[in-house]
Design a protein around this motif. Structure first.
Motif, PDB file in Angstrom:
ATOM      1  N   GLN A 163       0.843  -1.354  -0.124  1.00  0.00           N
ATOM      2  CA  GLN A 163       0.037  -0.039   0.116  1.00  0.00           C
ATOM      3  C   GLN A 163       0.855   1.321   0.149  1.00  0.00           C
ATOM      4  N   GLU A 172      -5.835   3.369  -6.294  1.00  0.00           N
ATOM      5  CA  GLU A 172      -5.918   3.521  -4.787  1.00  0.00           C
ATOM      6  C   GLU A 172      -7.249   4.500  -4.321  1.00  0.00           C
ATOM      7  N   ARG A 177      -8.057   3.062  -0.505  1.00  0.00           N
ATOM      8  CA  ARG A 177      -6.909   2.666   0.194  1.00  0.00           C
ATOM      9  C   ARG A 177      -5.920   3.995   0.539  1.00  0.00           C
TER      10      ARG A 177
END
Ligand code: ASP
Length: 431
Positions: A163, A172, A177
């Motif tokens: 990540q 993303e 995220r």
């Protein structure tokens, strides 16, 4: 009356009347779970979804604005470094506190065998409900638990690293995220600041967009009292305040006691030493964010309120709040870390599996990591706890001790929502 004061009073009324109505419903309706779920789903529509709508744009914009306003990379390094040190340091303190408390109080120890048998049997059916969707198949939670169990500690590190180094910022953003978004926003902010003259138009656009999103936050804030009322009513209708005194009572009291010590003593001490401000006045000033965290059960959903309140009422500088809080909502979870340690050790106690000092060290390290890996959404900590259980099981296996079955988590699922509300409040307070 000032707007903030009015909203605070309304949220408080929402909290209290939600608890009362929830308790009445718990005692009168037949299907408490269905009733609770119905109230909660309206609460999600009214408050959680509108807040979540703002989170991703807000994280992206606030980190850019924060980074460009701090500007100088070495200053940014100092702020970033101390933030991360503070986040990990306080999470470690929280986990150690949880581990010490649960070992000393021993909520799962010396219970009558029949109580243990009933708890274990109930836990098994709770676990089944938790991991099964309406068509009888395993649901997403079951998959997440399986993944956490298979990946173990190495997998958890890899997932965090993956990540931190994203390859597609739009993916993303779409997946929500936040860690990857923060990294990209940070880099873009740094590069824009380094561009000098030619970076200025973009910086101005981002600043202006940020002001717009913050205005939206102010509007959504008016939904907080009603949303909190609906969510609390649903939660209490489902679980009932009597859960606090049941066989799981001392487990819950251990978690809540730990959270209280961390929130009222440890974090304020850190604040007095490093911040030189009155922590209780600051806590009072942050009440809107703390109550929203309690009601929504999600530090991510609370982030817009946290940023607004920290700047407008907490006296936090815009630069710091914009940079530090999005990161905090993503990685810093003192409450979750403490809770994971208590919950895991409690389950081992209940199954009569003794843990040695080495196992406790594993609990401390993995619970911290599991808390970092937990998303700021309801029940996230319950799922990442599997990492801790799996790690301890591996250590037990090397000594030939039988493992704790994962279904053990079922024992605490029933009371998790109330604890989740409390730990989310501490997560936000820690940020
Ligand atoms: N609900 C928590 C939060 O949003 C995470 C968890 O402990 O489940 O901060």
């Amino acid at each position: 009356m000032r707007r903030d004061k009015l909203i605070t009073i309304l949220i408080l009324i929402g909290l209290v009347s939600g608890a009362i109505l929830g308790q009445i419903l718990h005692g009168t309706v037949e299907d408490q779970v269905a009733t609770g779920d119905a109230w909660m789903s309206i609460g999600k529509l009214v408050l959680v979804k509108p807040l979540m709508l703002l989170v991703i744009p807000l994280v992206f914009l606030s980190v850019i604005v924060g980074t460009t306003s701090i500007g100088d990379p070495s200053r940014l390094g100092l702020v970033g470094g101390s933030t991360i040190l503070y986040y990990f340091g306080t999470m470690l303190m929280a986990v150690i506190l949880g581990a010490v408390l649960v070992t000393t109080i021993g909520p799962g120890k010396d219970l009558p065998p029949e109580t243990v048998a009933t708890l274990q049997a109930d836990g098994q059916s709770e676990y089944k409900d938790f991991t099964t969707s309406s068509d009888g198949q395993s649901n997403d939670k079951a998959k997440a638990i399986k993944r956490a169990e298979d990946d173990k500690l190495g997998g958890a590190w890899m997932s965090i690293l993956n990540q931190i180094i994203p390859s597609n910022v739009f993916a993303e953003l779409a997946a929500g995220r936040t860690l990857g978004i923060i990294v990209f926003a940070l880099l873009l902010g740094l590069s824009l600041a380094a561009c000098g003259e030619s970076g200025l138009p973009a910086i101005t656009v981002f600043q202006s967009l940020f002001s717009g999103v913050m205005k939206l936050v102010l509007w959504v804030l008016w939904l907080t009292p009603l949303g909190v009322f609906l969510l609390v009513t649903g939660t209490v209708a489902k679980i009932g305040l009597g859960a606090l005194s049941g066989p799981l009572g001392s487990y819950m009291i251990t978690v809540v006691l730990g959270l209280a010590i961390h929130a009222f003593i440890i974090l304020p001490l850190v604040m007095i030493i490093f911040g030189r401000v009155n922590p209780y006045r600051f806590m009072w000033n942050m009440r809107k964010a703390l109550m929203t965290a309690f009601g929504t059960d999600s530090s991510s959903a609370t982030l817009p309120v946290t940023i607004e309140t920290a700047i407008e009422e907490g006296g936090v500088s815009r630069k710091s709040a914009n940079f530090v809080l999005p990161l905090g909502a993503t990685v810093n979870m003192d409450g979750t870390a403490l809770y994971e340690a208590v919950a895991v050790v409690f389950m081992f106690q209940l199954w009569g599996i003794p843990l040695e000092l080495g196992d406790m060290v594993i609990v401390v390290i993995t619970a911290t990591l599991a808390a970092v890996g937990a998303a700021g959404i309801p029940s996230a900590g319950l799922v990442t706890m599997v990492i801790v259980v799996a790690a301890v099981n591996t250590s037990l296996a090397s000594r030939g001790v039988p493992p704790l079955p994962l279904e053990a988590i079922g024992v605490i699922i029933g009371v998790d929502r109330i604890l989740d509300m409390c730990r989310t409040m501490v997560n936000v307070w820690g940020d």
